[in-house]
Design a protein around this motif. Structure first.
Motif, PDB file in Angstrom:
ATOM      1  N   TRP A   1      -5.300 -16.061   4.431  1.00 24.88           N
ATOM      2  CA  TRP A   1      -5.488 -14.741   5.046  1.00 24.88           C
ATOM      3  C   TRP A   1      -5.094 -14.721   6.513  1.00 24.88           C
TER       4      TRP A   1
ATOM      5  N   TYR B   1       0.840  -1.201   0.000  1.00 26.76           N
ATOM      6  CA  TYR B   1       0.000   0.000   0.000  1.00 26.76           C
ATOM      7  C   TYR B   1       0.874   1.250   0.000  1.00 26.76           C
TER       8      TYR B   1
ATOM      9  N   ASN C   1       0.025  -6.300   1.684  1.00 25.88           N
ATOM     10  CA  ASN C   1      -0.554  -4.970   1.534  1.00 25.88           C
ATOM     11  C   ASN C   1      -0.302  -4.053   2.720  1.00 25.88           C
ATOM     12  N   HIS C   2      -0.368  -4.595   3.924  1.00 26.91           N
ATOM     13  CA  HIS C   2      -0.350  -3.749   5.117  1.00 26.91           C
ATOM     14  C   HIS C   2       0.521  -4.400   6.176  1.00 26.91           C
TER      15      HIS C   2
ATOM     16  N   SER D   1      -3.067 -11.630   6.269  1.00 29.44           N
ATOM     17  CA  SER D   1      -4.092 -10.693   6.735  1.00 29.44           C
ATOM     18  C   SER D   1      -5.177 -10.554   5.675  1.00 29.44           C
ATOM     19  N   ARG D   2      -6.325 -10.057   6.104  1.00 36.44           N
ATOM     20  CA  ARG D   2      -7.460  -9.826   5.211  1.00 36.44           C
ATOM     21  C   ARG D   2      -7.348  -8.507   4.458  1.00 36.44           C
ATOM     22  N   ASP D   3      -6.325  -7.727   4.730  1.00 37.10           N
ATOM     23  CA  ASP D   3      -6.224  -6.387   4.156  1.00 37.10           C
ATOM     24  C   ASP D   3      -6.143  -6.448   2.631  1.00 37.10           C
ATOM     25  N   ARG D   4      -7.057  -5.708   1.985  1.00 36.32           N
ATOM     26  CA  ARG D   4      -7.090  -5.635   0.520  1.00 36.32           C
ATOM     27  C   ARG D   4      -7.027  -4.181   0.074  1.00 36.32           C
ATOM     28  N   SER D   5      -6.260  -3.394   0.780  1.00 36.68           N
ATOM     29  CA  SER D   5      -6.253  -1.949   0.549  1.00 36.68           C
ATOM     30  C   SER D   5      -5.761  -1.559  -0.834  1.00 36.68           C
TER      31      SER D   5
ATOM     32  N   TYR E   1      -3.848 -10.209  -2.510  1.00 40.48           N
ATOM     33  CA  TYR E   1      -3.474 -10.352  -1.102  1.00 40.48           C
ATOM     34  C   TYR E   1      -1.965 -10.257  -0.909  1.00 40.48           C
TER      35      TYR E   1
ATOM     36  N   ALA F   1      -1.054  -5.087   9.694  1.00 38.95           N
ATOM     37  CA  ALA F   1      -2.026  -6.176   9.763  1.00 38.95           C
ATOM     38  C   ALA F   1      -1.346  -7.533   9.607  1.00 38.95           C
ATOM     39  N   THR F   2      -0.364  -7.629   8.727  1.00 41.70           N
ATOM     40  CA  THR F   2       0.354  -8.893   8.566  1.00 41.70           C
ATOM     41  C   THR F   2       1.151  -9.216   9.816  1.00 41.70           C
TER      42      THR F   2
END
Length: 379
Positions: free
Chosen positions: A280, A244, A348-349, A284-288, A298, A352-353
């Motif tokens: 995930w 991101y 992505n993040h 992480s679920r982050d899909r920013s 992802y 979060a990861t």
């Protein structure tokens, strides 16, 4: 200790120490001529080993986002911290307990109700809790409008009257994360600076103290040109980087220090899929990046040395399965990745990861594992 990546169980979290140190050095070099203190945000790192690299001294200053972080870093000798999330009154006793260990832990707030709670706590405990008023730089999240002098002054007076300490103002230019042009990010940094100085002047004009004027976000810290009137800058994810941040031009993909090591566990050849053991829960679920010009799914898939395969991304994820395929529309060739192959995934993040793991496997300059650094989670 494992000597190379083939000896590690997957999925696991890798940290390239050389990239980490280079990212930190780049940020410090950028801020040094601007005449401000640097207060790194440790919410991404959650590690004393990383904190020692990024802080300007062993005792701080630093920013945290949870009281668990404050406890952990205080126990490690960090003495100057801001808990940069609006205070919930129920957390004041715990905050004072951390302060009683010798840490100068300050809080932030943006309402008269919070100020009254902090003042009452200070009066009843004798702990002159330091507080900064959160100011809204750009409508992104919390904070008092910088032009709302009446509310700023009312908050300040309530704090002082109750025996708390008015430490200053704090801003976060969160809308800079939606930009990707360095000139536009620099303009956002200037808007943040103006808002901060406006709020600080409102307090000072009312005869209230405002020794700290704190601003910061990774994009604005990276491109800010002028910090007149500012005393300190905060930033956190810059030290690791992520996809991101690469999408908003804060870092290059080659700067990203954090990756997930995974193993290929299967194929769906008719669909052009490679299946990995990192879903995930690991990524992480982050899909920013889906909102950016280049959707990285992802995560971006790399070889064992950390070099991205052309257009190869984690297109979908289940809890423990990562589905890897070529980016839609790509003319690249799907690499040969037999079962058992090891890959690295840039995500992505970083925050979060990282939250999925309790340690970093630290890579040396040769790509081997040189250390294991613990990290914490929780609130």
């Amino acid at each position: 200790m494992p000597a190379n990546l083939l000896d590690l169980e997957t999925p696991c979290l890798l940290l390239d120490e050389q990239r980490l140190r280079a990212n930190v050095a780049r940020m410090k070099a950028h801020l040094a001529p601007l005449g401000v203190a640097f207060r790194p945000h440790l919410k991404t790192a959650k590690s004393r080993d990383v904190a020692r690299i990024v802080m300007t001294s062993a005792t701080g200053p630093a920013t945290v986002s949870t009281l668990r972080e404050a406890e952990y870093f205080a126990a490690g000798g960090v003495r100057d911290m801001i808990y940069a999330v609006g205070i919930a009154p129920a957390k004041l006793a715990r905050l004072s307990a951390i302060r009683a260990t010798g840490a100068d832990l300050a809080l932030i707030l943006d309402s008269i109700e919070q100020a009254d709670a902090v003042a009452a706590h200070a009066a009843s405990t004798g702990d002159a809790v330091p507080a900064l008023v959160e100011v809204d730089a750009d409508g992104h999240r919390s904070g008092v409008a910088p032009t709302d002098a009446a509310t700023l002054v009312a908050i300040g007076r309530r704090l002082v009257a109750g025996g708390a300490t008015l430490r200053g103002v704090l801003l976060h230019a969160g809308d800079s994360y939606a930009l990707n042009d360095p000139a536009a990010i620099a303009d956002a940094a200037e808007a943040e600076r103006v808002a901060a100085v406006t709020a600080a002047n409102a307090l000072r004009s009312a005869g209230l103290p405002c020794p700290v004027v704190s601003v910061g976000a990774t994009p604005t810290a990276r491109y800010v040109r002028d910090l007149t009137g500012i005393t300190e800058v905060r930033a956190g994810v810059f030290m690791f980087g992520d996809l991101y941040q690469a999408g908003v031009s804060s870092v290059e993909v080659g700067d990203i220090a954090l990756s997930v090591l995974a193993t290929v566990i299967g194929h769906q050849k008719a669909k052009g899929w490679v299946i990995a053991d990192a879903g995930w829960m690991a990524l992480s679920r982050d899909r920013s990046t889906a909102k950016q010009a280049l959707d990285q799914g992802y995560g971006l898939v790399c070889d064992l040395a950390g070099k991205p395969y052309p257009d190869l991304v984690v297109t979908d994820a289940n809890q423990e399965h990562g589905i890897i395929a070529l980016r839609k529309g790509s003319n690249a060739a799907l690499p040969d990745l037999p079962i058992g192959s090891r890959i690295r995934i840039l995500t992505n993040h970083a925050c979060a990861t990282g939250a999925q793991y309790d340690r970093y496997q630290v890579l040396d300059g040769e790509g081997g594992v040189s250390a294991v650094w613990p990290r914490i989670n929780g609130w």
